[in-house]
Design a protein around this motif. Structure first.
Motif, PDB file in Angstrom:
ATOM      1  N   TYR A   1      13.159  58.734 -28.265  1.00 44.35           N
ATOM      2  CA  TYR A   1      12.128  57.701 -28.407  1.00 44.35           C
ATOM      3  C   TYR A   1      10.958  58.301 -29.180  1.00 44.35           C
ATOM      4  O   TYR A   1      10.415  59.337 -28.791  1.00 44.35           O
ATOM      5  N   ASP A   2      10.599  57.640 -30.264  1.00 40.34           N
ATOM      6  CA  ASP A   2       9.475  58.096 -31.082  1.00 40.34           C
ATOM      7  C   ASP A   2       8.307  57.137 -30.865  1.00 40.34           C
ATOM      8  O   ASP A   2       8.279  56.034 -31.404  1.00 40.34           O
ATOM      9  N   PRO A   3       7.325  57.537 -30.054  1.00 42.85           N
ATOM     10  CA  PRO A   3       6.215  56.633 -29.734  1.00 42.85           C
ATOM     11  C   PRO A   3       5.373  56.260 -30.939  1.00 42.85           C
ATOM     12  O   PRO A   3       4.700  55.219 -30.935  1.00 42.85           O
ATOM     13  N   SER A   4       5.409  57.072 -31.976  1.00 40.78           N
ATOM     14  CA  SER A   4       4.592  56.764 -33.146  1.00 40.78           C
ATOM     15  C   SER A   4       5.190  55.622 -33.971  1.00 40.78           C
ATOM     16  O   SER A   4       4.542  55.076 -34.850  1.00 40.78           O
ATOM     17  N   VAL A   5       6.432  55.250 -33.670  1.00 45.58           N
ATOM     18  CA  VAL A   5       7.129  54.203 -34.414  1.00 45.58           C
ATOM     19  C   VAL A   5       7.217  52.898 -33.611  1.00 45.58           C
ATOM     20  O   VAL A   5       7.267  51.807 -34.177  1.00 45.58           O
ATOM     21  N   CYS A   6       7.190  52.996 -32.287  1.00 44.06           N
ATOM     22  CA  CYS A   6       7.375  51.821 -31.410  1.00 44.06           C
ATOM     23  C   CYS A   6       6.364  50.725 -31.720  1.00 44.06           C
ATOM     24  O   CYS A   6       5.165  50.980 -31.856  1.00 44.06           O
ATOM     25  N   MET A   7       6.858  49.500 -31.872  1.00 48.55           N
ATOM     26  CA  MET A   7       5.979  48.353 -32.128  1.00 48.55           C
ATOM     27  C   MET A   7       5.778  47.509 -30.869  1.00 48.55           C
ATOM     28  O   MET A   7       5.232  46.419 -30.923  1.00 48.55           O
ATOM     29  N   HIS A   8       6.213  48.027 -29.730  1.00 48.37           N
ATOM     30  CA  HIS A   8       5.970  47.402 -28.416  1.00 48.37           C
ATOM     31  C   HIS A   8       6.461  45.957 -28.343  1.00 48.37           C
ATOM     32  O   HIS A   8       5.794  45.093 -27.789  1.00 48.37           O
ATOM     33  N   SER A   9       7.630  45.738 -28.882  1.00 50.81           N
ATOM     34  CA  SER A   9       8.227  44.405 -28.815  1.00 50.81           C
ATOM     35  C   SER A   9       8.694  44.072 -27.401  1.00 50.81           C
ATOM     36  O   SER A   9       8.803  42.909 -27.036  1.00 50.81           O
ATOM     37  N   GLY A  10       9.030  45.090 -26.626  1.00 46.40           N
ATOM     38  CA  GLY A  10       9.514  44.876 -25.269  1.00 46.40           C
ATOM     39  C   GLY A  10      10.989  44.512 -25.193  1.00 46.40           C
ATOM     40  O   GLY A  10      11.495  44.200 -24.118  1.00 46.40           O
ATOM     41  N   VAL A  11      11.703  44.558 -26.302  1.00 46.84           N
ATOM     42  CA  VAL A  11      13.133  44.208 -26.309  1.00 46.84           C
ATOM     43  C   VAL A  11      13.905  45.093 -25.328  1.00 46.84           C
ATOM     44  O   VAL A  11      14.707  44.606 -24.526  1.00 46.84           O
ATOM     45  N   CYS A  12      13.648  46.386 -25.358  1.00 48.52           N
ATOM     46  CA  CYS A  12      14.381  47.307 -24.478  1.00 48.52           C
ATOM     47  C   CYS A  12      14.080  47.000 -23.006  1.00 48.52           C
ATOM     48  O   CYS A  12      14.994  46.956 -22.185  1.00 48.52           O
TER      49      CYS A  12
ATOM     50  N   MET B   1       0.654  55.418 -23.045  1.00 47.70           N
ATOM     51  CA  MET B   1       1.197  56.742 -23.293  1.00 47.70           C
ATOM     52  C   MET B   1       0.438  57.375 -24.454  1.00 47.70           C
ATOM     53  O   MET B   1       0.460  56.857 -25.557  1.00 47.70           O
ATOM     54  N   SER B   2      -0.219  58.488 -24.228  1.00 51.44           N
ATOM     55  CA  SER B   2      -1.025  59.073 -25.289  1.00 51.44           C
ATOM     56  C   SER B   2      -0.262  60.141 -26.073  1.00 51.44           C
ATOM     57  O   SER B   2      -0.616  60.446 -27.198  1.00 51.44           O
ATOM     58  N   ASP B   3       0.789  60.713 -25.487  1.00 57.56           N
ATOM     59  CA  ASP B   3       1.560  61.740 -26.167  1.00 57.56           C
ATOM     60  C   ASP B   3       2.466  61.083 -27.201  1.00 57.56           C
ATOM     61  O   ASP B   3       3.303  60.264 -26.866  1.00 57.56           O
ATOM     62  N   ARG B   4       2.291  61.440 -28.470  1.00 52.01           N
ATOM     63  CA  ARG B   4       3.022  60.786 -29.551  1.00 52.01           C
ATOM     64  C   ARG B   4       4.237  61.588 -30.012  1.00 52.01           C
ATOM     65  O   ARG B   4       4.828  61.271 -31.032  1.00 52.01           O
ATOM     66  N   ARG B   5       4.594  62.639 -29.282  1.00 53.37           N
ATOM     67  CA  ARG B   5       5.743  63.443 -29.696  1.00 53.37           C
ATOM     68  C   ARG B   5       7.059  62.750 -29.353  1.00 53.37           C
ATOM     69  O   ARG B   5       7.124  61.942 -28.423  1.00 53.37           O
ATOM     70  N   LEU B   6       8.097  63.109 -30.107  1.00 57.51           N
ATOM     71  CA  LEU B   6       9.433  62.577 -29.858  1.00 57.51           C
ATOM     72  C   LEU B   6       9.880  62.935 -28.443  1.00 57.51           C
ATOM     73  O   LEU B   6       9.729  64.073 -28.014  1.00 57.51           O
ATOM     74  N   GLN B   7      10.396  61.960 -27.730  1.00 56.05           N
ATOM     75  CA  GLN B   7      10.881  62.179 -26.367  1.00 56.05           C
ATOM     76  C   GLN B   7      12.407  62.118 -26.357  1.00 56.05           C
ATOM     77  O   GLN B   7      12.989  61.308 -27.060  1.00 56.05           O
ATOM     78  N   VAL B   8      13.014  62.965 -25.533  1.00 58.89           N
ATOM     79  CA  VAL B   8      14.479  63.031 -25.451  1.00 58.89           C
ATOM     80  C   VAL B   8      14.910  62.800 -24.006  1.00 58.89           C
ATOM     81  O   VAL B   8      14.372  63.416 -23.088  1.00 58.89           O
ATOM     82  N   TYR B   9      15.880  61.904 -23.847  1.00 62.14           N
ATOM     83  CA  TYR B   9      16.424  61.593 -22.519  1.00 62.14           C
ATOM     84  C   TYR B   9      17.932  61.707 -22.627  1.00 62.14           C
ATOM     85  O   TYR B   9      18.549  60.959 -23.375  1.00 62.14           O
ATOM     86  N   GLN B  10      18.510  62.643 -21.902  1.00 62.26           N
ATOM     87  CA  GLN B  10      19.929  62.909 -22.097  1.00 62.26           C
ATOM     88  C   GLN B  10      20.687  62.964 -20.784  1.00 62.26           C
ATOM     89  O   GLN B  10      20.196  63.478 -19.785  1.00 62.26           O
ATOM     90  N   THR B  11      21.882  62.413 -20.819  1.00 63.25           N
ATOM     91  CA  THR B  11      22.829  62.589 -19.723  1.00 63.25           C
ATOM     92  C   THR B  11      24.006  63.371 -20.310  1.00 63.25           C
ATOM     93  O   THR B  11      23.966  63.783 -21.473  1.00 63.25           O
ATOM     94  N   ASP B  12      25.068  63.515 -19.538  1.00 59.31           N
ATOM     95  CA  ASP B  12      26.234  64.189 -20.108  1.00 59.31           C
ATOM     96  C   ASP B  12      27.034  63.262 -21.022  1.00 59.31           C
ATOM     97  O   ASP B  12      28.009  63.669 -21.628  1.00 59.31           O
ATOM     98  N   GLN B  13      26.614  62.001 -21.122  1.00 58.21           N
ATOM     99  CA  GLN B  13      27.323  61.016 -21.941  1.00 58.21           C
ATOM    100  C   GLN B  13      26.562  60.603 -23.203  1.00 58.21           C
ATOM    101  O   GLN B  13      27.165  60.353 -24.238  1.00 58.21           O
ATOM    102  N   VAL B  14      25.250  60.481 -23.083  1.00 59.55           N
ATOM    103  CA  VAL B  14      24.476  59.906 -24.185  1.00 59.55           C
ATOM    104  C   VAL B  14      23.112  60.581 -24.284  1.00 59.55           C
ATOM    105  O   VAL B  14      22.539  61.015 -23.280  1.00 59.55           O
ATOM    106  N   ARG B  15      22.640  60.676 -25.538  1.00 61.31           N
ATOM    107  CA  ARG B  15      21.325  61.266 -25.791  1.00 61.31           C
ATOM    108  C   ARG B  15      20.472  60.188 -26.441  1.00 61.31           C
ATOM    109  O   ARG B  15      20.818  59.677 -27.509  1.00 61.31           O
ATOM    110  N   VAL B  16      19.365  59.840 -25.782  1.00 65.97           N
ATOM    111  CA  VAL B  16      18.452  58.806 -26.300  1.00 65.97           C
ATOM    112  C   VAL B  16      17.157  59.485 -26.703  1.00 65.97           C
ATOM    113  O   VAL B  16      16.608  60.296 -25.951  1.00 65.97           O
TER     114      VAL B  16
END
Ligand code: SF4
Length: 85
Positions: free
Chosen positions: A18-29, A1-16
């Motif tokens: 993701y900041d790609p510039s911070v991710c350490m690619h642990s794979g936990v998620c 993923m080359s785009d480093r901007r904050l990504q937003v994923y939202q439903t009517d219940q929860v807003r997630v």
């Protein structure tokens, strides 16, 4: 993923977010909840595939803080507090 901007994923219940510039690619998620965090290049977070509380529990395990989540009711409360609709 080359785009480093904050990504937003939202439903009517929860807003997630993701900041790609911070991710350490642990794979936990990806390992913990592959139905929601599936690694596809476009829209790789799909919070609608699990209960909001379960998504929040996985987000809390993100070791880097790249993932964050709020219940939508809290988002609406903060919008009202900050003078929004
Ligand atoms: S758990 Fe957090 S740090 Fe690990 S891959 Fe997912 S987003 Fe990145």
């Amino acid at each position: 993923m080359s785009d480093r901007r904050l990504q937003v994923y939202q439903t009517d219940q929860v807003r997630v977010t993701y900041d790609p510039s911070v991710c350490m690619h642990s794979g936990v998620c990806l390992r913990t909840m592959p139905a929601v965090f599936d690694g596809r290049p476009e829209r790789w977070v799909q919070p609608e595939n699990a209960a909001a509380e379960a998504v929040m529990a996985v987000v809390a395990k993100c070791p880097s803080g790249a993932l964050r989540a709020q219940l939508v009711t809290s988002v609406l409360r903060s919008v009202k507090r900050d003078g929004g609709a």
